[in-house]
Motif scaffolding. Structure first.
Motif, PDB file in Angstrom:
ATOM      1  N   ILE A 243       0.833  -1.202   0.000  1.00 20.81           N
ATOM      2  CA  ILE A 243       0.000   0.000   0.000  1.00 20.81           C
ATOM      3  C   ILE A 243       0.869   1.253   0.000  1.00 20.81           C
ATOM      4  O   ILE A 243       0.611   2.215  -0.720  1.00 20.81           O
ATOM      5  N   LEU A 244       1.925   1.221   0.820  1.00 20.95           N
ATOM      6  CA  LEU A 244       2.767   2.408   0.984  1.00 20.95           C
ATOM      7  C   LEU A 244       3.884   2.500  -0.050  1.00 20.95           C
ATOM      8  O   LEU A 244       4.555   3.518  -0.134  1.00 20.95           O
ATOM      9  N   GLY A 245       4.085   1.444  -0.820  1.00 18.29           N
ATOM     10  CA  GLY A 245       5.197   1.437  -1.761  1.00 18.29           C
ATOM     11  C   GLY A 245       6.533   1.390  -1.061  1.00 18.29           C
ATOM     12  O   GLY A 245       7.527   1.930  -1.550  1.00 18.29           O
ATOM     13  N   ALA A 246       6.575   0.737   0.107  1.00 13.81           N
ATOM     14  CA  ALA A 246       7.797   0.669   0.910  1.00 13.81           C
ATOM     15  C   ALA A 246       8.335  -0.751   0.928  1.00 13.81           C
ATOM     16  O   ALA A 246       7.583  -1.721   0.925  1.00 13.81           O
ATOM     17  N   LYS A 247       9.660  -0.847   0.959  1.00 16.68           N
ATOM     18  CA  LYS A 247      10.301  -2.156   1.042  1.00 16.68           C
ATOM     19  C   LYS A 247      10.525  -2.597   2.473  1.00 16.68           C
ATOM     20  O   LYS A 247      10.855  -3.751   2.734  1.00 16.68           O
ATOM     21  N   ALA A 248      10.392  -1.654   3.401  1.00 12.81           N
ATOM     22  CA  ALA A 248      10.566  -1.998   4.816  1.00 12.81           C
ATOM     23  C   ALA A 248       9.750  -1.051   5.670  1.00 12.81           C
ATOM     24  O   ALA A 248       9.484   0.093   5.288  1.00 12.81           O
ATOM     25  N   LEU A 249       9.331  -1.557   6.825  1.00 14.27           N
ATOM     26  CA  LEU A 249       8.637  -0.754   7.813  1.00 14.27           C
ATOM     27  C   LEU A 249       9.534  -0.598   9.028  1.00 14.27           C
ATOM     28  O   LEU A 249      10.244  -1.532   9.414  1.00 14.27           O
ATOM     29  N   LEU A 250       9.485   0.567   9.624  1.00  6.68           N
ATOM     30  CA  LEU A 250      10.212   0.802  10.867  1.00  6.68           C
ATOM     31  C   LEU A 250       9.188   1.046  11.967  1.00  6.68           C
ATOM     32  O   LEU A 250       8.451   2.038  11.937  1.00  6.68           O
ATOM     33  N   ALA A 304      21.330  16.761  36.638  1.00  2.00           N
ATOM     34  CA  ALA A 304      20.080  16.307  36.025  1.00  2.00           C
ATOM     35  C   ALA A 304      20.408  15.388  34.855  1.00  2.00           C
ATOM     36  O   ALA A 304      21.470  15.506  34.237  1.00  2.00           O
ATOM     37  N   SER A 305      19.498  14.486  34.556  1.00  2.00           N
ATOM     38  CA  SER A 305      19.718  13.570  33.430  1.00  2.00           C
ATOM     39  C   SER A 305      18.383  13.037  32.929  1.00  2.00           C
ATOM     40  O   SER A 305      17.388  13.018  33.667  1.00  2.00           O
ATOM     41  N   VAL A 306      18.383  12.613  31.672  1.00  2.00           N
ATOM     42  CA  VAL A 306      17.240  11.933  31.062  1.00  2.00           C
ATOM     43  C   VAL A 306      17.756  10.694  30.348  1.00  2.00           C
ATOM     44  O   VAL A 306      18.725  10.771  29.570  1.00  2.00           O
ATOM     45  N   ASP A 307      17.137   9.558  30.621  1.00  2.00           N
ATOM     46  CA  ASP A 307      17.484   8.293  29.965  1.00  2.00           C
ATOM     47  C   ASP A 307      16.256   7.771  29.240  1.00  2.00           C
ATOM     48  O   ASP A 307      15.186   7.618  29.850  1.00  2.00           O
ATOM     49  N   ILE A 308      16.420   7.504  27.941  1.00  2.00           N
ATOM     50  CA  ILE A 308      15.322   6.979  27.123  1.00  2.00           C
ATOM     51  C   ILE A 308      15.734   5.633  26.552  1.00  2.00           C
ATOM     52  O   ILE A 308      16.849   5.477  26.054  1.00  2.00           O
ATOM     53  N   ALA A 309      14.823   4.678  26.628  1.00  2.00           N
ATOM     54  CA  ALA A 309      15.035   3.374  25.997  1.00  2.00           C
ATOM     55  C   ALA A 309      13.964   3.182  24.931  1.00  2.00           C
ATOM     56  O   ALA A 309      12.792   3.519  25.147  1.00  2.00           O
ATOM     57  N   CYS A 310      14.397   2.674  23.781  1.00  2.00           N
ATOM     58  CA  CYS A 310      13.465   2.500  22.666  1.00  2.00           C
ATOM     59  C   CYS A 310      13.776   1.195  21.947  1.00  2.00           C
ATOM     60  O   CYS A 310      14.934   0.921  21.607  1.00  2.00           O
ATOM     61  N   THR A 311      12.742   0.394  21.741  1.00  2.00           N
ATOM     62  CA  THR A 311      12.896  -0.858  21.007  1.00  2.00           C
ATOM     63  C   THR A 311      12.348  -0.668  19.595  1.00  2.00           C
ATOM     64  O   THR A 311      11.208  -0.202  19.433  1.00  2.00           O
ATOM     65  N   PHE A 312      13.155  -0.990  18.597  1.00  2.00           N
ATOM     66  CA  PHE A 312      12.693  -0.821  17.212  1.00  2.00           C
ATOM     67  C   PHE A 312      12.755  -2.145  16.473  1.00  2.00           C
ATOM     68  O   PHE A 312      13.528  -3.054  16.822  1.00  2.00           O
ATOM     69  N   LYS A 313      11.905  -2.241  15.448  1.00  2.00           N
ATOM     70  CA  LYS A 313      11.915  -3.395  14.554  1.00  2.00           C
ATOM     71  C   LYS A 313      11.963  -2.883  13.114  1.00  2.00           C
ATOM     72  O   LYS A 313      11.218  -1.981  12.735  1.00  2.00           O
ATOM     73  N   PHE A 314      12.857  -3.472  12.334  1.00  2.00           N
ATOM     74  CA  PHE A 314      13.001  -3.139  10.926  1.00  2.00           C
ATOM     75  C   PHE A 314      12.494  -4.347  10.151  1.00  2.00           C
ATOM     76  O   PHE A 314      13.119  -5.414  10.163  1.00  2.00           O
ATOM     77  N   ILE A 315      11.347  -4.198   9.483  1.00  2.00           N
ATOM     78  CA  ILE A 315      10.635  -5.340   8.910  1.00  2.00           C
ATOM     79  C   ILE A 315      10.614  -5.250   7.393  1.00  2.00           C
ATOM     80  O   ILE A 315      10.236  -4.225   6.821  1.00  2.00           O
ATOM     81  N   THR A 319       9.201 -10.037   2.553  1.00  2.00           N
ATOM     82  CA  THR A 319       9.071 -11.358   3.188  1.00  2.00           C
ATOM     83  C   THR A 319       8.266 -11.319   4.482  1.00  2.00           C
ATOM     84  O   THR A 319       7.830 -12.353   4.959  1.00  2.00           O
ATOM     85  N   GLY A 320       8.071 -10.127   5.045  1.00  2.00           N
ATOM     86  CA  GLY A 320       7.396 -10.021   6.329  1.00  2.00           C
ATOM     87  C   GLY A 320       8.300 -10.344   7.507  1.00  2.00           C
ATOM     88  O   GLY A 320       7.856 -10.326   8.657  1.00  2.00           O
ATOM     89  N   GLU A 321       9.560 -10.632   7.242  1.00  2.00           N
ATOM     90  CA  GLU A 321      10.486 -10.994   8.314  1.00  2.00           C
ATOM     91  C   GLU A 321      11.070  -9.745   8.978  1.00  2.00           C
ATOM     92  O   GLU A 321      11.207  -8.693   8.359  1.00  2.00           O
TER      93      GLU A 321
END
Length: 407
Positions: A243-250, A304-315, A319-321
């Protein structure tokens, strides 16, 4: 002479020894001419000219042997003629690298010599164009891109290099769509900020094959398909990619965002204040003695401090993998430390093991602390910085995967 142009003795000495050095260069030129060593003769002449110009720049006028210039021109013309013939032979034999060296030597002496500029382009561009064609046919897009880019940077009109470069970019293009990020932290709307930073980082990537479906285009495409952003989580990744014409999703989820800020800590420290007392020496003359007495000043510290954690998936939408998945961390911190003193600050000094610290470095440190920043950076500013670091890491991770996905 450079430090003091009015030093007459130095000027006289430089002129005398400078003339000797110039004579040595000219002697080297004469000897090379005698032995028919054209390239050596030209190098010697150019060194002589450079030396003469160097001394002229500091006001020393040497006696340059202009009478020999006709000999130099004759040697140069003979060298150009011989090099041009040799370069053409090498070009006909398709010894491109060797021909390129010859043409470069010619153009260094005479940038407009006959058709040497055009032939030099051929010697540079032809082997790169050929390697680019082979790489393109073998779908080695990055190699082909480099070769054609080198060709077009030198001669944009060389054969079909520009068209091939555009085709390689089109064939190797890898489009990535950023689907709506999720927020698992307690900080409101953080996912929007992170997604914006990641989008900006990817769109500024130097990878020529990376393309990003920006959020406006994404929303427009979904509206045309009568889908909402939430619909992206229910459908299959392969269908979404089509639909989006993309080879990968983030996809990404911000899992934590911790902001810590200590209270402003205040403590009293011991410093020294300078003062003078009047004394009388053995001869009955008055003088002033400088002394130091202990004083208190206030020191303030805060962190002072800020800590951010982020989990990403590159699909992969082919293939859907899941091509890549990782949890990354962004951290930003700040601290302030400053002092306050109620007396005359110019007479105030920090203390050390040996008493008042009156040296230059100690005074600079005192002034830095007296003028130190009073306000610590807020949570929003630190979150922006930590988010940018996180976005840069995601950009690096995506670019690393693309090196494999786009050969």
């Amino acid at each position: 002479v450079v430090k003091k142009p009015t030093n007459i003795d130095a000027m006289v000495g430089l002129k005398r020894t400078g003339q000797i050095v110039l004579g040595q260069h000219i002697a080297g030129f004469d000897e090379a001419v005698a032995y028919n060593q054209r390239e050596t003769a030209l190098d010697a002449w150019h060194r002589a000219e450079a030396w003469d110009s160097k001394l002229e720049a500091v006001g020393v006028d040497l006696a340059f042997p202009e009478a020999k210039r006709a000999t130099y021109e004759s040697v140069k013309n003979a060298f150009l003629d011989a090099s041009y013939r040799q370069a053409n032979i090498l070009l006909e034999q398709e010894m491109f690298d060797e021909a390129l060296l010859e043409f470069d030597a010619i153009l260094k002496l005479d940038p407009t010599y006959q058709d040497a500029p055009a032939l030099r382009n051929v010697a540079f561009c032809e082997p790169r164009h050929r390697r680019g064609v082979l790489a393109q046919e073998g779908e080695r897009f990055r190699e082909a891109h480099k070769e054609f880019a080198d060709v077009t940077a030198t001669d944009a009109g060389y054969k079909d290099a520009s068209d091939r470069l555009a085709q390689v970019l089109e064939d190797g293009r890898f489009t990535v769509a950023l689907v709506e990020f999720k927020n698992g932290s307690s900080r409101l709307n953080l996912e929007v900020k992170i997604q914006t930073l990641v989008e900006q980082a990817l769109m500024s990537s130097n990878d020529p094959f990376l393309r990003v479906v920006d959020r406006e285009s994404l929303s427009l495409i979904l509206q045309e398909q009568s889908m909402g952003l939430s619909g992206l989580t229910s459908g299959g990744d392969v269908e979404i990619g089509n639909i989006l014409g993309a080879k990968a999703l983030l996809k990404a989820t911000v899992t934590t965002c911790d902001h810590r800020q200590s209270r402003l800590s205040k403590s009293y420290q011991t410093g020294y204040e300078q003062y003078q007392v009047e004394r009388v020496n053995d001869e009955g003359k008055k003088y002033k003695e400088t002394l130091y007495r202990q004083v208190q000043y206030r020191e303030f510290v805060q962190d002072a401090s800020v800590d951010i954690a982020c989990t990403f998936k590159f699909i992969s939408t082919t293939t859907g993998e899941v091509v890549a998945s990782n949890t990354l961390y962004g951290r930003a911190s700040d601290n302030i430390r400053y002092i306050e003193y109620d007396g005359v600050t110019s007479k105030f000094f920090l203390g050390g093991n040996s008493g008042a610290q009156t040296g230059s470095a100690a005074r600079q440190e005192r002034d830095r602390l007296l003028n130190g920043r009073r306000a610590i950076r807020g949570a929003d500013a630190l979150t922006d910085e930590a988010g940018q670091l996180l976005a840069n890491q995601i950009q690096t991770a995506v670019e690393s995967e693309l090196l494999t996905l786009v050969p």
